[in-house]
Write a protein that holds these residues in place. Structure first.
Motif, PDB file in Angstrom:
ATOM      1  N   GLU A 198       0.829  -1.211   0.000  1.00 23.61           N
ATOM      2  CA  GLU A 198       0.000   0.000   0.000  1.00 23.61           C
ATOM      3  C   GLU A 198       0.862   1.259   0.000  1.00 23.61           C
ATOM      4  O   GLU A 198       0.533   2.255  -0.650  1.00 23.61           O
ATOM      5  CB  GLU A 198      -0.933  -0.027   1.212  1.00 23.61           C
ATOM      6  CG  GLU A 198      -2.024  -1.087   1.092  1.00 23.61           C
ATOM      7  CD  GLU A 198      -2.949  -1.125   2.293  1.00 23.61           C
ATOM      8  OE1 GLU A 198      -2.682  -0.377   3.264  1.00 23.61           O
ATOM      9  OE2 GLU A 198      -3.934  -1.892   2.273  1.00 23.61           O
ATOM     10  N   GLY A 201       2.062   1.803  -3.586  1.00 23.17           N
ATOM     11  CA  GLY A 201       1.034   2.372  -4.451  1.00 23.17           C
ATOM     12  C   GLY A 201       0.762   3.826  -4.131  1.00 23.17           C
ATOM     13  O   GLY A 201       0.591   4.654  -5.044  1.00 23.17           O
ATOM     14  N   GLU A 205       1.127   7.136  -6.599  1.00 25.78           N
ATOM     15  CA  GLU A 205      -0.037   8.003  -6.802  1.00 25.78           C
ATOM     16  C   GLU A 205       0.328   9.454  -6.510  1.00 25.78           C
ATOM     17  O   GLU A 205      -0.021  10.353  -7.266  1.00 25.78           O
ATOM     18  CB  GLU A 205      -1.183   7.535  -5.893  1.00 25.78           C
ATOM     19  CG  GLU A 205      -2.411   8.419  -5.932  1.00 25.78           C
ATOM     20  CD  GLU A 205      -3.090   8.443  -7.279  1.00 25.78           C
ATOM     21  OE1 GLU A 205      -3.741   9.467  -7.599  1.00 25.78           O
ATOM     22  OE2 GLU A 205      -2.982   7.437  -8.024  1.00 25.78           O
ATOM     23  N   PHE A 210       0.877   6.746 -11.295  1.00 25.30           N
ATOM     24  CA  PHE A 210       0.225   5.469 -11.060  1.00 25.30           C
ATOM     25  C   PHE A 210      -0.411   4.886 -12.324  1.00 25.30           C
ATOM     26  O   PHE A 210      -0.676   3.682 -12.380  1.00 25.30           O
ATOM     27  CB  PHE A 210      -0.849   5.589  -9.971  1.00 25.30           C
ATOM     28  CG  PHE A 210      -1.318   4.252  -9.471  1.00 25.30           C
ATOM     29  CD1 PHE A 210      -0.509   3.493  -8.650  1.00 25.30           C
ATOM     30  CD2 PHE A 210      -2.539   3.724  -9.871  1.00 25.30           C
ATOM     31  CE1 PHE A 210      -0.906   2.236  -8.212  1.00 25.30           C
ATOM     32  CE2 PHE A 210      -2.944   2.466  -9.447  1.00 25.30           C
ATOM     33  CZ  PHE A 210      -2.124   1.724  -8.610  1.00 25.30           C
ATOM     34  N   GLN A 214      -0.742   0.999 -13.242  1.00 23.95           N
ATOM     35  CA  GLN A 214      -2.017   0.369 -13.579  1.00 23.95           C
ATOM     36  C   GLN A 214      -1.920  -0.432 -14.870  1.00 23.95           C
ATOM     37  O   GLN A 214      -2.457  -1.542 -14.974  1.00 23.95           O
ATOM     38  CB  GLN A 214      -3.104   1.436 -13.715  1.00 23.95           C
ATOM     39  CG  GLN A 214      -4.517   0.871 -13.788  1.00 23.95           C
ATOM     40  CD  GLN A 214      -4.941   0.215 -12.482  1.00 23.95           C
ATOM     41  OE1 GLN A 214      -4.951   0.847 -11.427  1.00 23.95           O
ATOM     42  NE2 GLN A 214      -5.282  -1.061 -12.545  1.00 23.95           N
ATOM     43  N   HIS A 217      -0.194  -3.630 -14.136  1.00 22.43           N
ATOM     44  CA  HIS A 217      -1.086  -4.566 -13.461  1.00 22.43           C
ATOM     45  C   HIS A 217      -2.052  -5.234 -14.441  1.00 22.43           C
ATOM     46  O   HIS A 217      -2.350  -6.428 -14.319  1.00 22.43           O
ATOM     47  CB  HIS A 217      -1.881  -3.840 -12.374  1.00 22.43           C
ATOM     48  CG  HIS A 217      -1.061  -3.469 -11.180  1.00 22.43           C
ATOM     49  ND1 HIS A 217      -1.592  -2.909 -10.040  1.00 22.43           N
ATOM     50  CD2 HIS A 217       0.269  -3.594 -10.938  1.00 22.43           C
ATOM     51  CE1 HIS A 217      -0.634  -2.703  -9.150  1.00 22.43           C
ATOM     52  NE2 HIS A 217       0.507  -3.096  -9.682  1.00 22.43           N
ATOM     53  N   VAL A 315      -0.349  -6.876  -6.349  1.00 22.12           N
ATOM     54  CA  VAL A 315      -1.079  -5.893  -7.148  1.00 22.12           C
ATOM     55  C   VAL A 315      -2.242  -5.269  -6.384  1.00 22.12           C
ATOM     56  O   VAL A 315      -2.452  -4.045  -6.439  1.00 22.12           O
ATOM     57  CB  VAL A 315      -1.564  -6.513  -8.475  1.00 22.12           C
ATOM     58  CG1 VAL A 315      -0.394  -6.826  -9.389  1.00 22.12           C
ATOM     59  CG2 VAL A 315      -2.401  -7.761  -8.235  1.00 22.12           C
ATOM     60  N   ASP A 316      -3.034  -6.074  -5.666  1.00 20.40           N
ATOM     61  CA  ASP A 316      -4.188  -5.530  -4.946  1.00 20.40           C
ATOM     62  C   ASP A 316      -3.764  -4.553  -3.863  1.00 20.40           C
ATOM     63  O   ASP A 316      -4.407  -3.509  -3.665  1.00 20.40           O
ATOM     64  CB  ASP A 316      -5.005  -6.670  -4.322  1.00 20.40           C
ATOM     65  CG  ASP A 316      -5.724  -7.508  -5.371  1.00 20.40           C
ATOM     66  OD1 ASP A 316      -5.760  -7.068  -6.542  1.00 20.40           O
ATOM     67  OD2 ASP A 316      -6.233  -8.593  -5.029  1.00 20.40           O
ATOM     68  N   GLU A 319      -2.737  -1.196  -5.447  1.00 18.97           N
ATOM     69  CA  GLU A 319      -3.896  -0.422  -5.911  1.00 18.97           C
ATOM     70  C   GLU A 319      -4.695   0.136  -4.737  1.00 18.97           C
ATOM     71  O   GLU A 319      -5.210   1.264  -4.811  1.00 18.97           O
ATOM     72  CB  GLU A 319      -4.769  -1.301  -6.792  1.00 18.97           C
ATOM     73  CG  GLU A 319      -4.104  -1.623  -8.129  1.00 18.97           C
ATOM     74  CD  GLU A 319      -4.887  -2.619  -8.966  1.00 18.97           C
ATOM     75  OE1 GLU A 319      -5.954  -3.067  -8.502  1.00 18.97           O
ATOM     76  OE2 GLU A 319      -4.434  -2.941 -10.081  1.00 18.97           O
ATOM     77  N   ASN A 320      -4.791  -0.619  -3.655  1.00 16.32           N
ATOM     78  CA  ASN A 320      -5.478  -0.108  -2.468  1.00 16.32           C
ATOM     79  C   ASN A 320      -4.754   1.106  -1.898  1.00 16.32           C
ATOM     80  O   ASN A 320      -5.379   2.072  -1.447  1.00 16.32           O
ATOM     81  CB  ASN A 320      -5.574  -1.198  -1.401  1.00 16.32           C
ATOM     82  CG  ASN A 320      -6.573  -2.283  -1.762  1.00 16.32           C
ATOM     83  OD1 ASN A 320      -7.474  -2.061  -2.574  1.00 16.32           O
ATOM     84  ND2 ASN A 320      -6.414  -3.459  -1.170  1.00 16.32           N
ATOM     85  N   LEU A 323      -5.472   4.070  -4.128  1.00 10.21           N
ATOM     86  CA  LEU A 323      -6.848   4.521  -3.918  1.00 10.21           C
ATOM     87  C   LEU A 323      -6.954   5.348  -2.637  1.00 10.21           C
ATOM     88  O   LEU A 323      -7.616   6.395  -2.591  1.00 10.21           O
ATOM     89  CB  LEU A 323      -7.781   3.319  -3.850  1.00 10.21           C
ATOM     90  CG  LEU A 323      -9.281   3.608  -3.665  1.00 10.21           C
ATOM     91  CD1 LEU A 323      -9.821   4.373  -4.855  1.00 10.21           C
ATOM     92  CD2 LEU A 323     -10.055   2.307  -3.470  1.00 10.21           C
TER      93      LEU A 323
END
Length: 330
Positions: A198, A201, A205, A210, A214, A217, A315-316, A319-320, A323
Motif C-alpha cells: 500500500e 502504491g 499516486e 500510477f 495500472q 497490473h 497488485v491488490d 492499488e489499495n 486509492l
C-alpha cells in the motif's frame, strides 16, 4: 570421482545448456547487441581471452561486471561462470602439484577455488574489473604451491560452503513514505506485507505516475507478463497460499532492466565523464555492464545505491494504497 572443478562445470552447463549467452546485460532478449554465442563457444572464447591477457579483454571486463551485478541480486550464476572460465588453467597446475608433492588433488582444487572466491570478495570495491581475473588466478596458484610445499592444513572442501552466496539477509531500508507504522517492529507478517504494498502504491499516486503502474497490473492480470519473483521466493511470502503468486512482483519490474550511463550519472548527480573515469579506475560505487563501446547500468544496482528498496509487492495492495492516497475516489 568428480571434484569441485567438475561440479562447477556441471552446474553452469545445467543453467545455460547449449543456449545463447549474453554477457552484455545478461538477457539475450533485452540486449541491443544481437551477437550471442552458445555457452560452449562463449566459454572457449573466454578461456582463450584470459590466457592472452585478461587486463586488455573487454570480454572479461563484462564477465566481471555481470558477476558483480549477480552478487547484488543475491545470485551466484555469473560468479560460477567466471570460475568455470578460470578453472581450466587450474587443472594442470593442481594435477602437477598433487602428483609431485603427494597432496590430495580434490583438497588442493577446493583450496584453489576457495581462495579465488576470497579474492573475488576482496576486489569488489576499488579494483578495476580488468584486473580481477589475474588476481584470482595468482592467489589460487600461490595457495596451491603453499599447500604443496608445506604440511597439509585444513581448507574448506564442502561444496555448500564454497558456493554459499553473499549474506543478503540484512534488513532492507524501508520506503521513505510518511507513516506511523514501523515495519521492522511489526509482528503480524501478513499485515506488514500488505502495508508495504500500500505504501508503494500511495507513493506512485502522489508522484502522479500510477497510470504506468495500472497498465503494468493489467498486463499481469491478463497473463501477458508476470513479475520476476521466482516460485521459490514467492513461496516464502506469508499470503502466498491465499493470493495469486503470479500477481507478486518486484518494484524494479516497473522499470527497464538497464539504462545508459548518461541517465544513471544524472540520477547519481555526477557528470557522465566523471562516471567513466570512476569506472576505469574501479571506483564506481557499483558494477556496470559493457555493451560494445558503451556501458549499461543495472536499474536494480542504481536503486540499491540510492537506498530505494526493491520491495516485493502484490497488485491488490498497491492499488489499495493508491486509492487511499487519492482520497478513496474510484
Amino acid at each position: 570421482m568428480p571434484d569441485v572443478f567438475d561440479r562447477i562445470e556441471w552446474k553452469v552447463c545445467d543453467v545455460f545448456g547449449e543456449g545463447p549467452v549474453c554477457v552484455h546485460v545478461g538477457d539475450v532478449e533485452e540486449c541491443e547487441i544481437k551477437k550471442h554465442p552458445t555457452y560452449p563457444k562463449f566459454r572457449a572464447e573466454a578461456i582463450s581471452s584470459g590466457i592472452r591477457s585478461a587486463a586488455s579483454s573487454r570480454l572479461w571486463e563484462s564477465l566481471i561486471a555481470m558477476g558483480r551485478l549477480c552478487d547484488l541480486e543475491g545470485g551466484d550464476t555469473w560468479r560460477l561462470v567466471i570460475l568455470d572460465c578460470i578453472v581450466p588453467c587450474f587443472r594442470a597446475v593442481s594435477t602437477r602439484i598433487s602428483r609431485d608433492f603427494r597432496v590430495d588433488r580434490e583438497e588442493l582444487r577446493s583450496a584453489m577455488v576457495a581462495t579465488a572466491l576470497e579474492v573475488w570478495a576482496d576486489t569488489a570495491v576499488g579494483v578495476p574489473p580488468r584486473h580481477v581475473r589475474d588476481r584470482m588466478v595468482k592467489a589460487a596458484f600461490d595457495v596451491a604451491w603453499q599447500l604443496g610445499n608445506s604440511s597439509p592444513s585444513e581448507y574448506p572442501t564442502d561444496d555448500v560452503e564454497i558456493y554459499d552466496g553473499p549474506d543478503m539477509s540484512g534488513p532492507l531500508p524501508s520506503l521513505k513514505a510518511a507513516s506511523v507504522v514501523d515495519l521492522n517492529f511489526m509482528r503480524d507478517a501478513d499485515f506488514a506485507e500488505q502495508i508495504r504494498g500500500e505504501r508503494f502504491g500511495a507513493l506512485f499516486e502522489r508522484l502522479g505516475h500510477f497510470d504506468v503502474v495500472q497498465l503494468f497490473h493489467e498486463e499481469i492480470r491478463a497473463g501477458r507478463r508476470s513479475g520476476s519473483v521466482s516460485q521459490s521466493k514467492a513461496s516464502g511470502l506469508h499470503r502466498y497460499w491465499i493470493s495469486n503468486p503470479n500477481h507478486y512482483y518486484y518494484a524494479s519490474d516497473l522499470y527497464p532492466s538497464y539504462v545508459g550511463l548518461r541517465e544513471a550519472a544524472s540520477v547519481m548527480g555526477v557528470a557522465e565523464s566523471a562516471a567513466r573515469r570512476l569506472i576505469s579506475t574501479g571506483q564506481f560505487p557499483f558494477p556496470v555492464a559493457r555493451a560494445g563501446r558503451s556501458y549499461k547500468v543495472s536499474v536494480r544496482a542504481l536503486m540499491h545505491f540510492k537506498d530505494i528498496p526493491d520491495t516485493i509487492v502484490y497488485v491488490d495492495d498497491v492499488e489499495n494504497g493508491a486509492l487511499h492516497a487519492r482520497g478513496g475516489a474510484t
